[in-house]
Design a protein around this motif. Sequence first.
Motif, PDB file in Angstrom:
ATOM      1  N   THR A   1      -5.664  -4.645   1.250  1.00 49.45           N
ATOM      2  CA  THR A   1      -6.933  -3.918   1.114  1.00 49.45           C
ATOM      3  C   THR A   1      -6.775  -2.816   0.085  1.00 49.45           C
ATOM      4  OG1 THR A   1      -6.355  -2.414   2.921  1.00 49.45           O
ATOM      5  CG2 THR A   1      -7.638  -4.382   3.495  1.00 49.45           C
ATOM      6  N   PHE A   2      -7.907  -2.412  -0.483  1.00 50.33           N
ATOM      7  CA  PHE A   2      -7.915  -1.453  -1.586  1.00 50.33           C
ATOM      8  C   PHE A   2      -9.001  -0.423  -1.297  1.00 50.33           C
ATOM      9  CE2 PHE A   2      -8.895   0.007  -5.865  1.00 50.33           C
ATOM     10  CZ  PHE A   2      -7.664  -0.027  -6.524  1.00 50.33           C
ATOM     11  N   VAL A   3      -8.664   0.835  -1.385  1.00 48.45           N
ATOM     12  CA  VAL A   3      -9.649   1.891  -1.138  1.00 48.45           C
ATOM     13  C   VAL A   3     -10.362   2.223  -2.445  1.00 48.45           C
ATOM     14  CG1 VAL A   3     -10.034   4.255  -0.359  1.00 48.45           C
ATOM     15  CG2 VAL A   3      -8.316   2.824   0.780  1.00 48.45           C
ATOM     16  N   TRP A   4     -11.676   2.056  -2.459  1.00 52.11           N
ATOM     17  CA  TRP A   4     -12.482   2.314  -3.658  1.00 52.11           C
ATOM     18  C   TRP A   4     -13.708   3.123  -3.229  1.00 52.11           C
ATOM     19  CZ3 TRP A   4     -12.108  -1.314  -8.265  1.00 52.11           C
ATOM     20  CH2 TRP A   4     -12.855  -0.841  -9.339  1.00 52.11           C
ATOM     21  N   SER A   5     -13.860   4.278  -3.848  1.00 52.92           N
ATOM     22  CA  SER A   5     -14.989   5.180  -3.534  1.00 52.92           C
ATOM     23  C   SER A   5     -15.064   5.469  -2.041  1.00 52.92           C
ATOM     24  CB  SER A   5     -16.305   4.569  -4.034  1.00 52.92           C
ATOM     25  OG  SER A   5     -16.275   4.397  -5.432  1.00 52.92           O
TER      26      SER A   5
ATOM     27  N   CYS B   1       5.386   0.390  -1.973  1.00 51.59           N
ATOM     28  CA  CYS B   1       6.302   0.778  -3.038  1.00 51.59           C
ATOM     29  C   CYS B   1       6.315   2.301  -3.112  1.00 51.59           C
ATOM     30  CB  CYS B   1       5.850   0.184  -4.375  1.00 51.59           C
ATOM     31  SG  CYS B   1       6.852   0.713  -5.780  1.00 51.59           S
ATOM     32  N   PRO B   2       7.474   2.930  -3.007  1.00 55.85           N
ATOM     33  CA  PRO B   2       7.490   4.395  -3.023  1.00 55.85           C
ATOM     34  C   PRO B   2       7.154   5.004  -4.376  1.00 55.85           C
ATOM     35  CG  PRO B   2       9.721   3.529  -2.978  1.00 55.85           C
ATOM     36  CD  PRO B   2       8.817   2.360  -2.788  1.00 55.85           C
ATOM     37  N   LYS B   3       7.251   4.219  -5.460  1.00 53.27           N
ATOM     38  CA  LYS B   3       7.093   4.790  -6.804  1.00 53.27           C
ATOM     39  C   LYS B   3       5.749   4.480  -7.451  1.00 53.27           C
ATOM     40  CE  LYS B   3       9.465   5.269 -11.253  1.00 53.27           C
ATOM     41  NZ  LYS B   3      10.647   4.928 -12.067  1.00 53.27           N
ATOM     42  N   SER B   4       5.226   3.279  -7.266  1.00 52.40           N
ATOM     43  CA  SER B   4       4.126   2.797  -8.104  1.00 52.40           C
ATOM     44  C   SER B   4       2.755   2.922  -7.450  1.00 52.40           C
ATOM     45  CB  SER B   4       4.339   1.325  -8.475  1.00 52.40           C
ATOM     46  OG  SER B   4       5.575   1.139  -9.114  1.00 52.40           O
ATOM     47  N   THR B   5       1.768   3.211  -8.283  1.00 45.73           N
ATOM     48  CA  THR B   5       0.373   3.095  -7.870  1.00 45.73           C
ATOM     49  C   THR B   5      -0.131   1.703  -8.275  1.00 45.73           C
ATOM     50  OG1 THR B   5      -0.634   3.811  -9.962  1.00 45.73           O
ATOM     51  CG2 THR B   5       0.100   5.544  -8.438  1.00 45.73           C
ATOM     52  N   CYS B   6      -1.349   1.382  -7.889  1.00 45.74           N
ATOM     53  CA  CYS B   6      -1.921   0.087  -8.254  1.00 45.74           C
ATOM     54  C   CYS B   6      -2.330   0.013  -9.721  1.00 45.74           C
ATOM     55  CB  CYS B   6      -3.121  -0.227  -7.359  1.00 45.74           C
ATOM     56  SG  CYS B   6      -2.640  -0.820  -5.722  1.00 45.74           S
ATOM     57  N   LEU B   7      -2.238   1.130 -10.435  1.00 44.87           N
ATOM     58  CA  LEU B   7      -2.446   1.057 -11.882  1.00 44.87           C
ATOM     59  C   LEU B   7      -1.310   0.283 -12.544  1.00 44.87           C
ATOM     60  CD1 LEU B   7      -4.247   1.852 -14.255  1.00 44.87           C
ATOM     61  CD2 LEU B   7      -2.934   3.985 -14.447  1.00 44.87           C
ATOM     62  N   PHE B   8      -0.124   0.333 -11.951  1.00 45.95           N
ATOM     63  CA  PHE B   8       1.031  -0.379 -12.496  1.00 45.95           C
ATOM     64  C   PHE B   8       0.818  -1.894 -12.510  1.00 45.95           C
ATOM     65  CE2 PHE B   8       5.327  -2.196 -11.266  1.00 45.95           C
ATOM     66  CZ  PHE B   8       5.787  -2.322 -12.568  1.00 45.95           C
TER      67      PHE B   8
END
Length: 537
Positions: free
Chosen positions: A327-331, A98-105
């Motif tokens: 996948t999700f990048v964390w730390s 998604c060009p607009k949203s981060t995963c906080l959305f």
Amino acid sequence: MGGSLETMALEALTAIVGHGEVNELLINRIVNSGRSRPHPWSTRYPYICWTGLTDRSFNARLLPAKPYPPVEALGTRNPPIAEVTKLFEAAPAGQRLCPKSTCLFPAFAQYLTDGFIRTQMTNGAAPEDRRRTTSNHEIDLSPLYGRTEAQTGVLRLKSAAAGQRGRLRSQTLPTGVFPRLLFDVHGNVDPLFCDDAGFPILDMPLGLDHGGNRATMFAVGGDRANATPQVAMMNTLLLREHNRLAGKLEQANPGWDDERVFQTARNILIVLYIKVVVEDYINHINTSVFKFRSDPSVAWHARWNKPNWMTAEFSLLYRWHSLIPETFVWSGASVPGGTMLLDNTRLLASGLADAFVAASANPATRLGLGNTASFVRGFEARALAQARSNEVAGYNDYRKAMGLEAAKSFADITGTSKDPAEQARRTALAAELKRLYGTVDNVEYYVGLFAEPCEKNGPLPELIMAMVAMDAFSQALTNPLLSEHVWGNAANRRLAFTDMGIAEIEATTKLRDILVRNSTGVADRFVGMTRPEWRRS
């Protein structure tokens, strides 16, 4: 919510009549695009009757039931669910971003909707036809406070001691303050959260029968608030904010008892949260440069100001599984998304600030068909089954109900693109829709919603955006705490919120504002739903 010419017109109108008047005009136009509540139908019966009009343990319906053909066959309104589910699977080349949203959305969206979209499901036993709901039908922060008075009671500290009045139960760990854990070291529910007979008062985490890390699960008000650490972080933040507000209230009103402090802090936080819903979340969805304000006076004399009752259609349109990356990048580490289900290990290890920063650093994936991660793909099949068991009408029926032009061809649904690769994908999707459904009017509501391309400058397709905007405003601004007799009456507003609480609400416009007040290490780090590199096109 806004093309370029419309944006220019809105800017000119705002300059003439003011932001408040344009805000009211737009909100009324958006909400009035569909029929306002009360709806004549519910999922209890396929016809209109007294029980169907009053039994709120079933979902309402925007449109009447439309039975599916009795036999699944290609080219009809109900091709085999296994075949349709393949439409949602991400391509081997990977998910589209998604060009607009981060995963906080999506984290915020899930926490928000889990409070009032509560299809009745069960742990262990096979689910029923999912026409029932356990919702209170309000934005009441039930994932934090519980959906019943008994649940609220066990989540509260209930202490008369100075410095503890009005608080929710919490624990302090090396990485910060979190909710109490739900299970003890033996994997049993902590007696604090059970009745006198030893039975749990809180709803058990949904999906617990399929696994989960019990040692990291919090005692919370909602059965979905432990779903992922990204959702649990939302609840943790609001717990800290409630207790912070309770502390300020107690300090300013030393004669108040525990009950008065708790209830007033709860009032403040619910309204503060609704303000963030409108001014942060809805404005992220919004495609226009115009920024909406959380002005409850818009609803006071509006014809759509009616009691909330969640619909079956609204429950389905919020299944935004394709926003979640594989996948999700964390730390700094790449983490498979499936390993974070029902496991708050990473939140507890990194702390609240790092969790929000991580969610904001990961781009969401694009909402739509052909983009769902493998570990949530099964939810798409369940949503399709739920739509059919609820006899939800077809995709074109809802476009017409929302005042949008009905699709006349499969290409009308999938849209066109100037990018050759993207156009090839859409052409192939249109062909597959034709193979499955035969005619455009056979396309299912749930499939059509996600077959549409996302709107320019927004993260949602057209029909979803129209329905979300309509319901979001009509459900948020009609909250009892925002009525003209509470918020609109100066004396009652002070009684319900206090001057301190009103000032806290007025000082808050974004989720980040709450985070800064309740954690350290945020000041110079990005936290937001809109990707910092995004630019309006």
